[in-house]
Design a protein around this motif. Structure first.
Motif, mmCIF file in Angstrom:
data_model
loop_
_atom_site.group_PDB
_atom_site.id
_atom_site.type_symbol
_atom_site.label_atom_id
_atom_site.label_comp_id
_atom_site.label_asym_id
_atom_site.label_seq_id
_atom_site.Cartn_x
_atom_site.Cartn_y
_atom_site.Cartn_z
ATOM 1 N N ALA A 54 -4.415 -3.893 -1.051
ATOM 2 C CA ALA A 54 -3.554 -2.707 -1.108
ATOM 3 C C ALA A 54 -3.610 -2.032 -2.468
ATOM 4 O O ALA A 54 -3.666 -0.800 -2.564
ATOM 5 C CB ALA A 54 -2.114 -3.108 -0.765
ATOM 6 N N GLU A 97 2.126 1.929 -3.439
ATOM 7 C CA GLU A 97 1.092 2.464 -4.317
ATOM 8 C C GLU A 97 0.849 3.946 -4.045
ATOM 9 O O GLU A 97 0.718 4.750 -4.974
ATOM 10 C CB GLU A 97 -0.202 1.672 -4.137
ATOM 11 C CG GLU A 97 -0.162 0.269 -4.687
ATOM 12 C CD GLU A 97 -0.047 0.257 -6.201
ATOM 13 O OE1 GLU A 97 -1.060 0.537 -6.866
ATOM 14 O OE2 GLU A 97 1.051 -0.016 -6.714
ATOM 15 N N LEU A 98 0.790 4.316 -2.783
ATOM 16 C CA LEU A 98 0.554 5.717 -2.435
ATOM 17 C C LEU A 98 1.724 6.594 -2.858
ATOM 18 O O LEU A 98 1.530 7.674 -3.429
ATOM 19 C CB LEU A 98 0.320 5.825 -0.927
ATOM 20 C CG LEU A 98 -0.978 5.227 -0.401
ATOM 21 C CD1 LEU A 98 -0.943 5.107 1.113
ATOM 22 C CD2 LEU A 98 -2.183 6.046 -0.849
ATOM 23 N N GLY A 123 -4.937 1.724 -2.934
ATOM 24 C CA GLY A 123 -3.901 2.739 -3.090
ATOM 25 C C GLY A 123 -4.294 3.925 -3.949
ATOM 26 O O GLY A 123 -4.206 5.085 -3.521
ATOM 27 N N LEU A 126 0.831 -1.205 0.000
ATOM 28 C CA LEU A 126 0.000 0.000 0.000
ATOM 29 C C LEU A 126 0.864 1.252 0.000
ATOM 30 O O LEU A 126 0.587 2.212 -0.743
ATOM 31 C CB LEU A 126 -0.921 -0.001 1.218
ATOM 32 C CG LEU A 126 -1.779 1.251 1.402
ATOM 33 C CD1 LEU A 126 -2.699 1.468 0.205
ATOM 34 C CD2 LEU A 126 -2.584 1.169 2.691
ATOM 35 N N THR A 184 3.890 9.295 2.491
ATOM 36 C CA THR A 184 3.428 8.134 3.246
ATOM 37 C C THR A 184 4.457 7.731 4.295
ATOM 38 O O THR A 184 5.658 7.689 4.015
ATOM 39 C CB THR A 184 3.174 6.940 2.300
ATOM 40 O OG1 THR A 184 2.283 7.344 1.264
ATOM 41 C CG2 THR A 184 2.586 5.758 3.047
#
Length: 513
Positions: free
Chosen positions: A297, A20-21, A301, A17, A28
């Motif tokens: 995730a 992805e962010l 994301g 996750l 993050t």
């Protein structure tokens, strides 16, 4: 300490996750209670859809270089294997790869993308209001409060985040436990090892000559999972099952696991979300837990990034629960079925009928269509999300919306041949224009140009599901947002714009929720 998103837990789900962010430009931070990576590996496999998701981001080769592909898998330990090789995928196999390796590769990727990883920090409290979330943590430097727009609990079955958010975790307590052990020495030439496998003992070769054994001992299957496993117990269980301890020695790790099965009542409460084992726990049948977490995730994301950056269409973030919670329910249900199929042959008076049922299921799995159906579910290649209701439902949306986009080969804009998944490496939407080159091109208005990559396909390998389709809008997670079949230029433009507005949003202030 302020960031956009705090992810609690640095297991595979939390790391994926965070990747992805960060790929989407979201600041993050991961907060992890352990001060170092977990050296032991409860999970050992990556399933086809998980490998596809890694392929979507261009990092699958890192995992393939270290793993061992296996063309089939099992359901409840039945003799007839699930044939993943028959599935429609470039990765039709299970990849044997220890969880510790998976986590190391994902952490490497997260750090490349600039994720801040704080180890040795325990979450003590979570509070939220309409503007953000506060997370109290205790670490080597003392206590601190971090703030973020959102927090995601990827912190396992006993999730502190889930508890703090007041999200219920209904289900059933454990009734059956099994044991696993990683051993430096196992007498692989001992005929008893083959007898053990016939009695349901899983034998899996790991790295450096280590062998994993996993079993359910009918004499010990009611022992609570909190009770430690000893080498003497493991030897006694093997001897009871097959008449020999199979020469096991040099235990690297031993653990007891149970069939407690729970599914979070919801995956989102305001600015708090759940993923992975914090959202769903079950018996480790078929190795689906880690894989479901990775898939959570990737679904979450890009949606969470849209919410943070202010362009999320109304209700987009809520589709995470709507799409992934039914998948969590399906996984918990099929693992409960597998648990019964493993347990009942060990329990009188059900043993005889249960063995007969297993024999019948073995016969059914030999039927190609039955095998393919179950293989598609376990591998997650058949996962499809519900198409959104709205003015565009009907023949122009059809059954493709919500389904996984096939990774077809194509040539686009005079470029060298490529694959669809290669177009998704940057995590943006992709709009494929499948009309002939002399037709009006499927252009993307400026409002969406940064989030949507439009590609005019001059030739493609073809896929039966795409017959008659003129345009496809592919979500960042590789599922189809919208598929159009119209050839009328005006209809194509209007429907395309509606699809872009419904999924790729509009520009709004970054502070919007």
């Amino acid at each position: 300490m302020t960031t956009d998103v705090i992810v609690v837990g640095a297991g595979p789900t939390g790391l994926m996750l965070a990747c992805e962010l960060a790929l989407a430009g979201v600041a993050t931070r991961i907060v992890e209670r352990r001060d170092r990576a977990q050296p032991d590996s409860r999970a050992l496999t990556l399933h086809p859809r998980s490998i596809e998701l890694l392929d979507l981001r261009g990092i699958a080769p890192r995992f393939l270089a270290l793993g061992r592909p296996v063309p089939g898998w099992h359901f409840a330990g039945l003799n007839t294997r699930l044939d993943f090789s028959a599935l429609d995928s470039r990765h039709p196999y299970t990849l044997f790869l220890a969880q510790a390796r998976t986590e190391a590769l994902l952490e490497e990727r997260a750090r490349e993308l600039g994720v801040d990883i704080l180890r040795g920090h325990t979450v003590a409290g979570v509070r939220q209001d309409a503007t953000g979330v506060e997370v109290d943590v205790r670490g080597p430097g003392g206590e601190a409060t971090m703030t973020a727009a959102y927090v995601v609990g990827c912190d396992g079955a006993r999730s502190t985040v889930r508890t703090a958010a007041g999200i219920e975790f209904p289900g059933t307590d454990e009734t059956v436990t099994g044991i696993l052990g990683d051993f430096a020495t196992v007498d692989t030439d001992d005929p008893a090892l083959r007898r053990a496998q016939a009695h349901g003992v899983l034998v899996a070769p790991l790295e450096d000559g280590v062998t994993r054994l996993v079993l359910i001992d009918p004499a010990r299957m009611r022992v609570p999972s909190r009770e430690p496993v000893t080498l003497e117990e493991f030897r006694a269980s093997l001897t009871g099952l097959c008449g020999s301890d199979c020469g096991i020695g040099g235990p690297r790790w031993m653990s007891r696991f149970g069939n407690a099965t729970r599914l979070a009542a919801r995956y989102r409460s305001g600015r708090v979300l759940l993923a992975g084992d914090a959202a769903h726990v079950h018996f480790p049948a078929g190795g689906q837990g880690l894989n479901a977490g990775l898939q959570d995730a990737v679904n979450l994301g890009w949606k969470l990034a849209a919410a943070v950056q202010g362009w999320a269409p109304p209700g987009l973030l809520d589709t995470y629960d709507a799409e992934r919670r039914p998948v969590g329910r399906a996984v918990t249900e099929n693992t409960e079925i597998q648990t019964l199929l493993a347990e009942l042959p060990l329990v009188e008076p059900y043993a005889g009928p249960a063995r007969a049922l297993r024999a019948l299921l073995d016969e059914l799995l030999a039927v190609r269509d039955v095998n393919r159906l179950l293989a598609g579910r376990v591998s997650a290649l058949h996962t499809a999300y519900p198409a959104p209701a709205g003015p565009d439902t009907g023949p122009d949306i059809d059954a493709l919306a919500g389904r996984r986009m096939p990774d077809i080969a194509l040539t686009a804009d005079g470029s060298p041949a490529t694959r669809v998944y290669e177009l998704l490496h940057d995590g943006r939407f992709v709009l494929l224009d499948l009309m002939p080159s002399d037709a009006e091109p499927a252009t993307v208005p400026a409002a969406w140009a940064e989030r949507v990559h439009a590609v005019a396909v001059t030739s493609q390998g073809g896929h039966p599901e795409l017959a008659g389709v003129t345009e496809v809008l592919i979500r960042p997670d590789g599922h189809i947002a919208w598929a159009g079949r119209s050839t009328d230029p005006q209809q194509r433009r209007s429907r395309r714009i509606r699809a872009l507005a419904a999924w790729a949003g509009v520009d709004r202030p970054r502070t919007s929720a």
